[in-house]
Design a protein around this motif. Structure first.
Motif, PDB file in Angstrom:
ATOM      1  N   ASP A  44      49.542  34.310  33.601  1.00 29.06           N
ATOM      2  CA  ASP A  44      48.979  33.012  33.993  1.00 29.06           C
ATOM      3  C   ASP A  44      48.600  33.004  35.469  1.00 29.06           C
ATOM      4  N   ASP A  45      49.488  33.511  36.326  1.00 32.03           N
ATOM      5  CA  ASP A  45      49.233  33.475  37.772  1.00 32.03           C
ATOM      6  C   ASP A  45      48.073  34.375  38.155  1.00 32.03           C
ATOM      7  N   VAL A  46      48.016  35.577  37.572  1.00 32.21           N
ATOM      8  CA  VAL A  46      46.941  36.507  37.922  1.00 32.21           C
ATOM      9  C   VAL A  46      45.605  35.985  37.395  1.00 32.21           C
ATOM     10  N   SER A  47      45.600  35.444  36.185  1.00 30.06           N
ATOM     11  CA  SER A  47      44.358  34.885  35.636  1.00 30.06           C
ATOM     12  C   SER A  47      43.849  33.745  36.509  1.00 30.06           C
ATOM     13  N   LEU A  48      44.764  32.908  37.009  1.00 34.54           N
ATOM     14  CA  LEU A  48      44.367  31.799  37.878  1.00 34.54           C
ATOM     15  C   LEU A  48      43.778  32.317  39.184  1.00 34.54           C
ATOM     16  N   MET A  50      42.274  35.123  39.661  1.00 27.99           N
ATOM     17  CA  MET A  50      40.972  35.717  39.390  1.00 27.99           C
ATOM     18  C   MET A  50      39.898  34.657  39.207  1.00 27.99           C
ATOM     19  N   ARG A  51      40.269  33.520  38.603  1.00 26.56           N
ATOM     20  CA  ARG A  51      39.288  32.439  38.431  1.00 26.56           C
ATOM     21  C   ARG A  51      38.925  31.807  39.771  1.00 26.56           C
ATOM     22  N   ARG A  52      39.864  31.793  40.702  1.00 23.61           N
ATOM     23  CA  ARG A  52      39.616  31.182  42.003  1.00 23.61           C
ATOM     24  C   ARG A  52      38.845  32.096  42.942  1.00 23.61           C
ATOM     25  N   MET A  53      38.879  33.376  42.688  1.00 26.08           N
ATOM     26  CA  MET A  53      38.168  34.330  43.532  1.00 26.08           C
ATOM     27  C   MET A  53      36.697  34.376  43.145  1.00 26.08           C
ATOM     28  N   PRO A  54      35.837  34.833  44.063  1.00 25.13           N
ATOM     29  CA  PRO A  54      34.430  35.033  43.690  1.00 25.13           C
ATOM     30  C   PRO A  54      34.335  35.963  42.496  1.00 25.13           C
ATOM     31  N   PRO A  55      33.321  35.803  41.661  1.00 23.67           N
ATOM     32  CA  PRO A  55      33.205  36.643  40.466  1.00 23.67           C
ATOM     33  C   PRO A  55      33.270  38.124  40.823  1.00 23.67           C
ATOM     34  N   GLY A  56      34.084  38.844  40.068  1.00 25.21           N
ATOM     35  CA  GLY A  56      34.217  40.286  40.278  1.00 25.21           C
ATOM     36  C   GLY A  56      33.513  41.033  39.167  1.00 25.21           C
ATOM     37  N   LEU A 104      45.075  41.452  43.330  1.00 26.41           N
ATOM     38  CA  LEU A 104      45.527  40.153  42.825  1.00 26.41           C
ATOM     39  C   LEU A 104      46.737  40.228  41.912  1.00 26.41           C
ATOM     40  N   GLY A 105      46.932  41.366  41.225  1.00 22.08           N
ATOM     41  CA  GLY A 105      47.979  41.413  40.217  1.00 22.08           C
ATOM     42  C   GLY A 105      49.118  42.367  40.484  1.00 22.08           C
ATOM     43  N   VAL A 106      48.958  43.263  41.467  1.00 21.64           N
ATOM     44  CA  VAL A 106      50.012  44.245  41.744  1.00 21.64           C
ATOM     45  C   VAL A 106      50.550  44.115  43.165  1.00 21.64           C
ATOM     46  N   SER A 107      49.658  44.133  44.156  1.00 20.91           N
ATOM     47  CA  SER A 107      50.102  44.107  45.554  1.00 20.91           C
ATOM     48  C   SER A 107      50.974  42.906  45.905  1.00 20.91           C
ATOM     49  N   PRO A 108      50.671  41.680  45.399  1.00 19.16           N
ATOM     50  CA  PRO A 108      51.530  40.546  45.757  1.00 19.16           C
ATOM     51  C   PRO A 108      52.982  40.714  45.321  1.00 19.16           C
ATOM     52  N   TYR A 109      53.238  41.552  44.323  1.00 20.47           N
ATOM     53  CA  TYR A 109      54.590  41.726  43.796  1.00 20.47           C
ATOM     54  C   TYR A 109      55.166  43.115  44.091  1.00 20.47           C
ATOM     55  N   TRP A 110      54.411  43.954  44.811  1.00 17.25           N
ATOM     56  CA  TRP A 110      54.757  45.358  44.847  1.00 17.25           C
ATOM     57  C   TRP A 110      56.121  45.630  45.476  1.00 17.25           C
ATOM     58  N   GLY A 111      56.508  44.873  46.483  1.00 15.63           N
ATOM     59  CA  GLY A 111      57.809  45.095  47.098  1.00 15.63           C
ATOM     60  C   GLY A 111      58.937  44.945  46.092  1.00 15.63           C
ATOM     61  N   LYS A 112      58.894  43.863  45.316  1.00 15.64           N
ATOM     62  CA  LYS A 112      59.922  43.632  44.300  1.00 15.64           C
ATOM     63  C   LYS A 112      59.826  44.647  43.170  1.00 15.64           C
TER      64      LYS A 112
END
Length: 309
Positions: A44-48, A50-56, A104-112
């Motif tokens: 849910d968080d990663v999908s959100l 991605m929707r907020r970012m410019p189209p990839g 968006l989906g890996v780096s924000p959590y990578w430390g943990k």
């Protein structure tokens, strides 16, 4: 997969395949909506985001290098593992789809995630020390079975792999959905890599997917900002000089902080030739990962891992 005595003697357990490879696996996991309840908050968080970012770039039906889809022919994975030993190896620029997932989906959590995978690796090493290699191989994952001298992996196809003295590298992964074996091209003597999903339940997962930075601030308040950074840097074992480089401090200062954390039971140190290697204890890993007690599967003395994903 058929082992010889030489293969068993050369078996290694690594802590992680690295963030770029995890981004390859995470891209496919999100595309399929995989991972079950443990990954619902992450999806849910990663999908959100991605929707907020410019189209990839449009995610194709199958993403990542061909080896990520078929499970074998792992030249791309070998290259990433090799780069982890080189300075700046994690900064590789992958293809646009994987780069977006990395950001968006890996780096924000990578430390943990990295600390949790290190905890998994230490658990497997303790299992080998207490019960031998066969005990560890017998309890890697429910889709895998050990009948000496062969390891069977449920992969949906028939294939015979003879290690022939090359050994095997075994690596836990957060975002891979099933055990996969990666091999080099025919004639190349590279050691095959077996990547398996780490143990993960909903309680642990929710702590992993908490807002990035929340637990970091709590950890800094508990042990101090610099020592919190030391714990985070030691999610991957390193020597004193490398620890100082990671933190931007002198080796003497890094050694002093490691000594204090070792006295608190959060860090363990061992001498290798003329250098001192530092790594997190299970308690230190738990603090970096989520600030909660060590997950039960990693504290069990008996290797009955019915909770494997």
């Amino acid at each position: 997969m058929h082992f010889t005595m030489d293969d068993l003697a050369q078996l290694k357990v690594l802590p992680t395949v690295g963030p770029v490879a995890e981004a390859v696996f995470a891209t496919e996991l999100l595309r399929r909506g995989g991972g079950g309840a443990a990954f619902s908050k992450w999806r849910d968080d990663v999908s959100l985001r991605m929707r907020r970012m410019p189209p990839g770039p449009t995610t194709p039906r199958q993403t990542g290098p061909p080896a990520a889809r078929t499970g074998t022919g792992g030249t791309w994975l070998f290259d990433l593992l090799d780069q982890q030993t080189a300075k700046g190896g994690e900064g590789i620029t992958p293809d646009p789809v994987v780069r977006r997932m990395l950001e968006l989906g890996v780096s924000p959590y990578w430390g943990k995630v990295r600390a949790y995978l290190q905890m998994d690796r230490e658990f497997r090493c303790r299992m080998m020390a207490g019960g031998g290699i066969e005990t560890m191989l017998s309890n890697l994952h429910t889709w895998m079975g050990w009948r000496p001298p062969s390891l069977t992996i449920a992969a949906g196809r028939g294939e015979e792999i003879h290690l022939d003295g090359r050994g095997l590298k075994i690596v836990p992964s957060m975002f891979i959905d099933r055990p996969r074996i990666f091999t080099s091209r025919r004639g190349e003597p590279r050691t095959p890599v077996l990547v398996y999903p780490t143990i993960l339940d909903a309680t642990v997962a929710n702590a992993l997917w908490d807002a990035p930075g929340t637990d970091a601030r709590a950890l800094a308040a508990l042990v101090g900002r610099t020592r919190a950074r030391v714990l985070e840097a030691l999610s991957e074992t390193c020597n004193t000089s490398e620890l100082g480089r990671r933190l931007g401090i002198s080796p003497a200062a890094a050694s002093q902080h490691a000594t204090v954390l070792r006295g608190a039971g959060l860090v363990t140190s061992r001498r290798r030739f003329n250098t001192m290697l530092h790594s997190l204890t299970p308690l230190g890993s738990a603090l970096v990962t989520m600030g909660s007690p060590v997950p039960k599967p990693f504290t069990d003395q008996e290797p009955a891992l019915s909770a494997a994903r």
